[in-house]
Design a protein around this motif. Structure first.
Motif, PDB file in Angstrom:
ATOM      1  N   GLY A  10      79.186  24.460  38.149  1.00  0.00           N
ATOM      2  CA  GLY A  10      78.856  25.678  38.885  1.00  0.00           C
ATOM      3  C   GLY A  10      78.097  26.677  38.034  1.00  0.00           C
ATOM      4  O   GLY A  10      77.122  27.287  38.493  1.00  0.00           O
ATOM      5  N   LEU A  11      78.503  26.853  36.786  1.00  0.00           N
ATOM      6  CA  LEU A  11      77.819  27.766  35.878  1.00  0.00           C
ATOM      7  C   LEU A  11      76.392  27.300  35.603  1.00  0.00           C
ATOM      8  O   LEU A  11      75.440  28.088  35.669  1.00  0.00           O
ATOM      9  CB  LEU A  11      78.585  27.895  34.566  1.00  0.00           C
ATOM     10  CG  LEU A  11      77.937  28.762  33.493  1.00  0.00           C
ATOM     11  CD1 LEU A  11      77.910  30.211  33.942  1.00  0.00           C
ATOM     12  CD2 LEU A  11      78.682  28.614  32.182  1.00  0.00           C
ATOM     13  N   LEU A  12      76.223  26.023  35.311  1.00  0.00           N
ATOM     14  CA  LEU A  12      74.899  25.475  35.038  1.00  0.00           C
ATOM     15  C   LEU A  12      73.982  25.598  36.253  1.00  0.00           C
ATOM     16  O   LEU A  12      72.827  26.038  36.133  1.00  0.00           O
ATOM     17  CB  LEU A  12      75.020  24.007  34.615  1.00  0.00           C
ATOM     18  CG  LEU A  12      73.709  23.303  34.298  1.00  0.00           C
ATOM     19  CD1 LEU A  12      73.100  23.867  33.024  1.00  0.00           C
ATOM     20  CD2 LEU A  12      73.936  21.822  34.157  1.00  0.00           C
ATOM     21  N   LEU A  13      74.493  25.257  37.424  1.00  0.00           N
ATOM     22  CA  LEU A  13      73.678  25.357  38.632  1.00  0.00           C
ATOM     23  C   LEU A  13      73.374  26.808  38.987  1.00  0.00           C
ATOM     24  O   LEU A  13      72.281  27.118  39.466  1.00  0.00           O
ATOM     25  CB  LEU A  13      74.368  24.669  39.803  1.00  0.00           C
ATOM     26  CG  LEU A  13      74.418  23.149  39.757  1.00  0.00           C
ATOM     27  CD1 LEU A  13      75.206  22.618  40.939  1.00  0.00           C
ATOM     28  CD2 LEU A  13      73.020  22.564  39.730  1.00  0.00           C
ATOM     29  N   SER A  18      69.159  30.284  40.108  1.00  0.00           N
ATOM     30  CA  SER A  18      68.997  31.709  40.398  1.00  0.00           C
ATOM     31  C   SER A  18      67.577  31.943  40.880  1.00  0.00           C
ATOM     32  O   SER A  18      66.622  31.551  40.215  1.00  0.00           O
ATOM     33  CB  SER A  18      69.262  32.554  39.148  1.00  0.00           C
ATOM     34  OG  SER A  18      70.612  32.458  38.777  1.00  0.00           O
ATOM     35  N   PRO A  19      67.408  32.565  42.051  1.00  0.00           N
ATOM     36  CA  PRO A  19      66.057  32.743  42.600  1.00  0.00           C
ATOM     37  C   PRO A  19      65.151  33.510  41.640  1.00  0.00           C
ATOM     38  O   PRO A  19      65.495  34.588  41.171  1.00  0.00           O
ATOM     39  CB  PRO A  19      66.288  33.547  43.879  1.00  0.00           C
ATOM     40  CG  PRO A  19      67.697  33.300  44.247  1.00  0.00           C
ATOM     41  CD  PRO A  19      68.424  33.100  42.955  1.00  0.00           C
ATOM     42  N   GLY A  20      64.013  32.917  41.334  1.00  0.00           N
ATOM     43  CA  GLY A  20      63.026  33.559  40.487  1.00  0.00           C
ATOM     44  C   GLY A  20      63.130  33.230  39.021  1.00  0.00           C
ATOM     45  O   GLY A  20      62.197  33.478  38.265  1.00  0.00           O
ATOM     46  N   LEU A  21      64.250  32.687  38.562  1.00  0.00           N
ATOM     47  CA  LEU A  21      64.390  32.386  37.143  1.00  0.00           C
ATOM     48  C   LEU A  21      63.532  31.191  36.753  1.00  0.00           C
ATOM     49  O   LEU A  21      62.683  31.289  35.869  1.00  0.00           O
ATOM     50  CB  LEU A  21      65.851  32.128  36.788  1.00  0.00           C
ATOM     51  CG  LEU A  21      66.149  31.934  35.296  1.00  0.00           C
ATOM     52  CD1 LEU A  21      65.785  33.186  34.521  1.00  0.00           C
ATOM     53  CD2 LEU A  21      67.603  31.599  35.092  1.00  0.00           C
ATOM     54  N   VAL A  22      63.713  30.065  37.404  1.00  0.00           N
ATOM     55  CA  VAL A  22      62.897  28.875  37.151  1.00  0.00           C
ATOM     56  C   VAL A  22      61.853  28.731  38.248  1.00  0.00           C
ATOM     57  O   VAL A  22      60.671  28.545  37.977  1.00  0.00           O
ATOM     58  CB  VAL A  22      63.777  27.610  37.068  1.00  0.00           C
ATOM     59  CG1 VAL A  22      62.924  26.377  36.877  1.00  0.00           C
ATOM     60  CG2 VAL A  22      64.783  27.738  35.942  1.00  0.00           C
ATOM     61  N   VAL A  46      67.886  30.095  50.836  1.00  0.00           N
ATOM     62  CA  VAL A  46      67.491  28.734  50.462  1.00  0.00           C
ATOM     63  C   VAL A  46      68.175  28.306  49.174  1.00  0.00           C
ATOM     64  O   VAL A  46      68.709  27.195  49.077  1.00  0.00           O
ATOM     65  CB  VAL A  46      65.948  28.629  50.331  1.00  0.00           C
ATOM     66  CG1 VAL A  46      65.541  27.312  49.708  1.00  0.00           C
ATOM     67  CG2 VAL A  46      65.295  28.796  51.688  1.00  0.00           C
ATOM     68  N   HIS A  47      68.204  29.178  48.170  1.00  0.00           N
ATOM     69  CA  HIS A  47      68.835  28.826  46.901  1.00  0.00           C
ATOM     70  C   HIS A  47      70.350  28.692  47.048  1.00  0.00           C
ATOM     71  O   HIS A  47      70.968  27.882  46.356  1.00  0.00           O
ATOM     72  CB  HIS A  47      68.464  29.851  45.824  1.00  0.00           C
ATOM     73  CG  HIS A  47      67.085  29.673  45.285  1.00  0.00           C
ATOM     74  ND1 HIS A  47      66.841  29.086  44.071  1.00  0.00           N
ATOM     75  CD2 HIS A  47      65.870  29.985  45.794  1.00  0.00           C
ATOM     76  CE1 HIS A  47      65.539  29.057  43.863  1.00  0.00           C
ATOM     77  NE2 HIS A  47      64.920  29.598  44.901  1.00  0.00           N
ATOM     78  N   THR A  48      70.964  29.458  47.938  1.00  0.00           N
ATOM     79  CA  THR A  48      72.399  29.312  48.205  1.00  0.00           C
ATOM     80  C   THR A  48      72.704  27.950  48.817  1.00  0.00           C
ATOM     81  O   THR A  48      73.660  27.274  48.419  1.00  0.00           O
ATOM     82  CB  THR A  48      72.880  30.435  49.137  1.00  0.00           C
ATOM     83  OG1 THR A  48      72.634  31.690  48.510  1.00  0.00           O
ATOM     84  CG2 THR A  48      74.354  30.293  49.448  1.00  0.00           C
ATOM     85  N   MET A  49      71.869  27.533  49.776  1.00  0.00           N
ATOM     86  CA  MET A  49      72.075  26.210  50.382  1.00  0.00           C
ATOM     87  C   MET A  49      71.818  25.094  49.376  1.00  0.00           C
ATOM     88  O   MET A  49      72.546  24.094  49.362  1.00  0.00           O
ATOM     89  CB  MET A  49      71.176  26.063  51.608  1.00  0.00           C
ATOM     90  CG  MET A  49      71.610  26.941  52.769  1.00  0.00           C
ATOM     91  SD  MET A  49      70.739  26.663  54.305  1.00  0.00           S
ATOM     92  CE  MET A  49      69.087  27.132  53.894  1.00  0.00           C
ATOM     93  N   LEU A  50      70.808  25.255  48.513  1.00  0.00           N
ATOM     94  CA  LEU A  50      70.560  24.264  47.462  1.00  0.00           C
ATOM     95  C   LEU A  50      71.754  24.172  46.510  1.00  0.00           C
ATOM     96  O   LEU A  50      72.187  23.081  46.134  1.00  0.00           O
ATOM     97  CB  LEU A  50      69.303  24.623  46.661  1.00  0.00           C
ATOM     98  CG  LEU A  50      67.974  24.295  47.280  1.00  0.00           C
ATOM     99  CD1 LEU A  50      66.842  24.903  46.449  1.00  0.00           C
ATOM    100  CD2 LEU A  50      67.793  22.800  47.382  1.00  0.00           C
TER     101      LEU A  50
END
Length: 69
Positions: A10-13, A18-22, A46-50
């Motif tokens: 969970g921490l790694l993901l 995080s939106p905008g980081l990568v 979208v990032h929450t669902m991913l």
């Protein structure tokens, strides 16, 4: 012994998705923006669902376990 897999995965993901980081999907200027350090409402959803999908696959489908101690 405690299973540390959900915490560490969970921490790694959380860091990677995080939106905008990568990347930012959908982006502000196009479909995908890279390293913008910004976000929008659609990208958060979208990032929450991913995150939920990948986390579920790693923990439940692949049966990942990390035991320490």
């Amino acid at each position: 012994m405690m299973d540390w897999a959900p915490i560490l995965v969970g921490l790694l993901l959380f860091i990677l998705l995080s939106p905008g980081l990568v990347f930012l999907l959908p982006g502000n200027a196009g479909h995908v923006d890279f390293a913008t350090f910004g976000t929008n409402g659609k990208a958060m959803i979208v990032h929450t669902m991913l995150f939920f999908g990948v986390f579920t696959i790693f923990i439940m489908a692949l049966n990942t376990h990390i035991y320490l101690g």
